[in-house]
Design an enzyme around this catalytic site. Structure first.
Site, PDB file in Angstrom:
ATOM      1  N   ARG A 164     -12.870  -0.987  -2.001  1.00  9.12           N
ATOM      2  CA  ARG A 164     -11.976  -0.104  -1.991  1.00  9.12           C
ATOM      3  C   ARG A 164     -10.494  -0.823  -1.787  1.00  9.12           C
ATOM      4  O   ARG A 164      -9.565  -1.078  -2.520  1.00  9.12           O
ATOM      5  CB  ARG A 164     -11.625   1.190  -1.366  1.00  9.12           C
ATOM      6  CG  ARG A 164     -10.515   2.137  -1.415  1.00  9.12           C
ATOM      7  CD  ARG A 164     -10.479   2.627  -2.879  1.00  9.12           C
ATOM      8  NE  ARG A 164      -9.427   1.901  -3.691  1.00  9.12           N
ATOM      9  CZ  ARG A 164      -9.146   2.468  -4.667  1.00  9.12           C
ATOM     10  NH1 ARG A 164      -9.833   3.543  -5.412  1.00  9.12           N
ATOM     11  NH2 ARG A 164      -8.262   1.659  -5.508  1.00  9.12           N
ATOM     12  N   HIS A 183       0.781   5.191  -1.349  1.00  8.03           N
ATOM     13  CA  HIS A 183       0.227   5.908  -0.317  1.00  8.03           C
ATOM     14  C   HIS A 183       1.377   6.281   0.826  1.00  8.03           C
ATOM     15  O   HIS A 183       0.771   6.415   1.957  1.00  8.03           O
ATOM     16  CB  HIS A 183      -1.158   5.219   0.325  1.00  8.03           C
ATOM     17  CG  HIS A 183      -2.160   5.265  -1.052  1.00  8.03           C
ATOM     18  ND1 HIS A 183      -2.779   6.050  -1.484  1.00  8.03           N
ATOM     19  CD2 HIS A 183      -2.562   3.907  -1.544  1.00  8.03           C
ATOM     20  CE1 HIS A 183      -3.535   5.792  -2.414  1.00  8.03           C
ATOM     21  NE2 HIS A 183      -3.417   4.371  -2.473  1.00  8.03           N
ATOM     22  N   CYS A 204       0.849  -1.165  -0.111  1.00 12.68           N
ATOM     23  CA  CYS A 204      -0.064  -0.046   0.025  1.00 12.68           C
ATOM     24  C   CYS A 204       1.003   1.421   0.059  1.00 12.68           C
ATOM     25  O   CYS A 204       0.643   2.175  -0.623  1.00 12.68           O
ATOM     26  CB  CYS A 204      -0.955   0.065   1.404  1.00 12.68           C
ATOM     27  SG  CYS A 204      -1.994  -1.574   1.368  1.00 12.68           S
ATOM     28  N   CYS A 217      -7.672  -2.227  -4.572  1.00 21.28           N
ATOM     29  CA  CYS A 217      -6.369  -1.635  -4.386  1.00 21.28           C
ATOM     30  C   CYS A 217      -5.631  -2.868  -4.619  1.00 21.28           C
ATOM     31  O   CYS A 217      -4.424  -3.141  -5.515  1.00 21.28           O
ATOM     32  CB  CYS A 217      -5.750  -1.125  -3.358  1.00 21.28           C
ATOM     33  SG  CYS A 217      -6.113   0.455  -3.277  1.00 21.28           S
TER      34      CYS A 217
END
Lengths: 275, 212
Positions: free
Chosen positions: A232, A187, A183, A236
């Protein structure tokens, strides 16, 4: 009046969406205008999905012919106001930390008598086939909306709640799959973009995490339907070229626990509306 | 020889920013086992689920244990191991066709699996390089996770050493920088050696719009 307002905002939105690709400063201005147009709740079709969810929530369904009105989302059976803002949390009856959607699965099995497979076989509406939102998406939108305006504040008292946070953070940084992504790859820093899409820094920028988390579940304009946090999380992982992240799985709940703690304190603004 | 200089510069840059400094593991053995177990139960087997994609090789496991901030000794082990993995096109040409390279640099959506929204497994795939790196000046839809590569060949020339470095960097980014954020596109089977040679030409060739 409502209709007039809806019509105007929708037209403004349509005009913005029809803009050809632009670059530089103008692009940023248009992005802001676009976001401003998305703020009009009367123009948010997510509200109607939530209304459908309310009907489904209150209708006796399943082999036990029961509604979900006795479902306990952490504040007591049937108490919805503010419940979503304090999820994920530990539930004694299931012995697990559950987010909104894994809690719905638990209640649909226990109260309504559905099997796990029946509840989770088809959880996301497919925008590529022009489908409507599924029942569980609509119900999630309804329950979440009952926390509109309330600060995200999931409890962190039970050992399993602390564990979920720790595991979620660890997973956020775990690189795997054919792209070697975690992630954090997308991010983990301020001000980054993937293609033209701005990326939130959920590792160390509280405001980014809050701005994102306060508007889930959300109406996704590009999908033409409501999307939830479980969707969501799946999305991802799908983009990372991984297998499907199972709905309500421990990893999905741990990630949502981590992101909710990162966003703690901000008032929910529901239903959200995003690109 | 110049290639060696590039590696040396990269090492110096890492040391200067402190990224190469030895650090303690972030994940201890117990925590790592717990994360592995959570992943195993959260991605169930089933139709079109290729669970082998979840397997972490030794390099990425090391990166995960140190959250990409690996001690120097392990970093050297990683770059050595990843360098060994690099394969070249059958014809030995590392500079392919820049026009094809332009296509593969751009193409993104493919190779996604599962049952919700899988791609056609036969769909040709590119490197989706624009997701992170600028290249042609006229393309405004570029990401900024990686450095911009506009004028890549104009700045560096098109010598054999640059061609070789570029090919190898795309094939396996970790041959140069341990725990680089960039996917190991050749090593992980996203791109074939031929496609990597084409992308190399797109970046390096004086004829390419990247360098105009």
């Amino acid at each position: 009046m409502k209709h007039l307002k809806t019509g105007r905002a929708t037209l403004a939105l349509a005009a913005l969406l029809a803009l050809p690709g632009v670059g530089g400063a103008q692009e940023m201005v248009n992005a802001e205008a676009y976001r401003a147009a998305l703020q009009d709740k009367f123009a948010n079709p997510g509200t109607m999905v939530g209304d459908r969810g309310e009907t489904l929530f209150k209708t006796p369904r399943g082999p036990k012919n029961a509604s979900l009105e006795k479902c306990d989302f952490g504040l007591g059976a049937g108490k919805l106001a503010g419940a979503y803002a304090q999820l994920p949390r530990y539930f004694k009856d299931s012995g697990k930390v559950e987010d909104l959607e894994s809690r719905l699965v638990t209640c649909m099995i226990k109260l309504q008598g559905f099997s796990h497979d029946e509840v989770t076989r088809k959880v996301f509406g497919d925008q590529t086939k022009n489908e409507s939102n599924t029942d569980i998406e609509a119900i999630a939108m309804y329950v979440a909306s009952q926390s509109d305006g309330m600060p995200i504040n999931p409890p962190l008292k039970h050992a399993k709640e602390k564990e979920a946070l720790k595991m979620g953070e660890a997973l956020f940084y775990t690189r795997h799959g054919p792209m070697d992504f975690s992630c954090k790859t997308c991010h983990g820093e301020d001000g980054k973009r993937i293609r033209l899409q701005e990326l939130g820094n959920y590792a160390s920028n509280r405001k980014n995490a809050q701005d994102t988390m306060k508007t889930w579940p959300t109406y996704r304009v590009s999908h033409g339907m409501v999307r939830t946090l479980q969707s969501r999380m799946w999305d991802c992982n799908w983009q990372m070229r991984l297998p499907d992240l199972a709905y309500g799985s421990p990893a999905s709940v741990a990630l949502i626990s981590y992101l909710s703690q990162q966003a703690k304190g901000v008032a929910l603004d529901l239903p959200g509306m995003k690109r | 020889m110049k290639l060696k200089n590039i590696s040396l510069l990269a090492t110096l840059a890492l040391t200067a920013t402190g990224l190469g400094a030895a650090d303690k593991p972030v994940l201890d053995a117990k925590m790592k086992a717990a994360v592995d177990k959570m992943i195993a139960v959260s991605f169930p087997a089933g139709e079109n689920q290729d669970l082998s994609r979840l397997k972490q090789d030794e390099t990425i496991q090391t990166c995960n244990i140190y959250r990409d901030n690996v001690p120097e000794k392990l970093a050297a082990e990683i770059t050595a191991r990843e360098t060994k993995s690099i394969k070249y096109p059958a014809d030995g040409k590392l500079m392919g066709d820049w026009k094809k390279g332009q296509k593969y640099y751009t193409m993104g959506f493919a190779y996604r699996i599962g049952t919700v929204e899988p791609d056609d497994p036969k769909k040709d795939r590119g490197g989706n390089c624009y997701a992170c790196h600028a290249a042609e000046p006229k393309e405004v839809a570029y990401g900024t996770i990686g450095p911009g590569l506009t004028g890549y060949g104009k700045l560096r020339g098109a010598g054999d050493d640059i061609v070789k470095y570029t090919y190898e960097k795309i094939y396996n980014s970790q041959a140069f920088t341990a725990c680089s954020q960039m996917p190991r596109l050749g090593h992980n089977g996203i791109l074939t050696p031929e496609k990597i040679a084409d992308i190399t030409a797109f970046l390096v060739s004086p004829e390419s719009p990247v360098n105009k």
